[in-house]
Design a protein around this motif. Sequence first.
Motif, PDB file in Angstrom:
ATOM      1  N   GLN A   2       0.815  -1.211   0.000  1.00  0.00           N
ATOM      2  CA  GLN A   2       0.000   0.000   0.000  1.00  0.00           C
ATOM      3  C   GLN A   2       0.851   1.263   0.000  1.00  0.00           C
ATOM      4  O   GLN A   2       0.389   2.335  -0.397  1.00  0.00           O
ATOM      5  N   THR A   3       2.104   1.149   0.441  1.00  0.00           N
ATOM      6  CA  THR A   3       2.990   2.316   0.442  1.00  0.00           C
ATOM      7  C   THR A   3       3.929   2.340  -0.764  1.00  0.00           C
ATOM      8  O   THR A   3       4.540   3.365  -1.048  1.00  0.00           O
ATOM      9  N   THR A   4       4.019   1.206  -1.464  1.00  0.00           N
ATOM     10  CA  THR A   4       4.847   1.131  -2.667  1.00  0.00           C
ATOM     11  C   THR A   4       4.037   0.481  -3.788  1.00  0.00           C
ATOM     12  O   THR A   4       4.301  -0.649  -4.206  1.00  0.00           O
ATOM     13  N   PRO A   5       3.013   1.198  -4.282  1.00  0.00           N
ATOM     14  CA  PRO A   5       2.158   0.604  -5.312  1.00  0.00           C
ATOM     15  C   PRO A   5       2.901   0.422  -6.630  1.00  0.00           C
ATOM     16  O   PRO A   5       3.879   1.138  -6.897  1.00  0.00           O
ATOM     17  N   PRO A   6       2.479  -0.532  -7.453  1.00  0.00           N
ATOM     18  CA  PRO A   6       3.129  -0.733  -8.747  1.00  0.00           C
ATOM     19  C   PRO A   6       2.915   0.459  -9.665  1.00  0.00           C
ATOM     20  O   PRO A   6       1.913   1.166  -9.566  1.00  0.00           O
ATOM     21  N   LYS A   7       3.881   0.685 -10.554  1.00  0.00           N
ATOM     22  CA  LYS A   7       3.774   1.789 -11.506  1.00  0.00           C
ATOM     23  C   LYS A   7       2.942   1.320 -12.699  1.00  0.00           C
ATOM     24  O   LYS A   7       3.457   0.739 -13.647  1.00  0.00           O
ATOM     25  N   LEU A   8       1.655   1.583 -12.623  1.00  0.00           N
ATOM     26  CA  LEU A   8       0.740   1.154 -13.672  1.00  0.00           C
ATOM     27  C   LEU A   8       0.394   2.329 -14.575  1.00  0.00           C
ATOM     28  O   LEU A   8       0.378   3.485 -14.135  1.00  0.00           O
ATOM     29  N   PRO A   9       0.088   2.056 -15.846  1.00  0.00           N
ATOM     30  CA  PRO A   9      -0.353   3.136 -16.738  1.00  0.00           C
ATOM     31  C   PRO A   9      -1.676   3.712 -16.254  1.00  0.00           C
ATOM     32  O   PRO A   9      -2.467   3.022 -15.607  1.00  0.00           O
ATOM     33  N   SER A  10      -1.900   4.977 -16.556  1.00  0.00           N
ATOM     34  CA  SER A  10      -3.113   5.646 -16.081  1.00  0.00           C
ATOM     35  C   SER A  10      -4.381   4.942 -16.547  1.00  0.00           C
ATOM     36  O   SER A  10      -5.401   4.962 -15.857  1.00  0.00           O
TER      37      SER A  10
END
Length: 247
Positions: free
Chosen positions: A185-193
């Motif tokens: 929850q503090t390091t969410p994956p870098k997902l496209p918008s």
Amino acid sequence: MALTLAALAYPGMLGLDTVSSSQTRIIAQTQWGPLTEGDRDFVVKVRAAGLWEYPLGQIGLQKGSSKGVKTASEHLVDGHAALDASCRKIAPMLNITLPNVASPQQEGFVTQLKGEDGKQFDTDFANILRMTHGSIFNTIAKVRSTTKNSLVRALADQANDTVLDHMTVMEKTGLVDFEQTVFKQTTPPKLPSSDLTPPAPPAGQPEVVLTPPPTATSSSLDLNGLGGGGGAGTGTAPSPSPSPTVR
């Protein structure tokens, strides 16, 4: 002009992501106080959360193999039905367009859990939902402490109580891996918008309604007494016409 209003009414990025770099920008003056991009996006986030957590609660009632998961599922259905009713109540008052389906990321959680059973379902159910509720908990606090719009503030109050309750019942299942959950929850994956954005509803599509359970204990917002704005000089007096002026 229609395109401009549509762009103001529906944000570019929703879900669990930050929807704009201009969260404090005022997009409308209403009788309940100024409405910022952050206020608008928060209402949409609450609606989107219910669009996947409510059906997941229904799935949990059917597939959950432990009492704790079934109890948590009851809380999801009850709480999100009430929150959804509040969103649908205040959205037209603030000229906010609500989605009818959750984001692809959120729908992906539902698809994953639909394919699981037994202990795996229970464990992933508890951890995914504890993670997502934890992710938005701080957002609720920020909105509650900064918004000058009394309708948004009331929704934040309700959302705070509901999310805290849901976090608690997930923890009571005894299945939450706190180390992994807090990290995610503090390091969410870098997902496209595009993965984080619930699609805008097609024109004329009926609004999806999350029906309260027969044993509902939660209720939607009582808007009596919320006619005023968010502070001296920020709102206008209540009037028969609730439509905000969009800039």
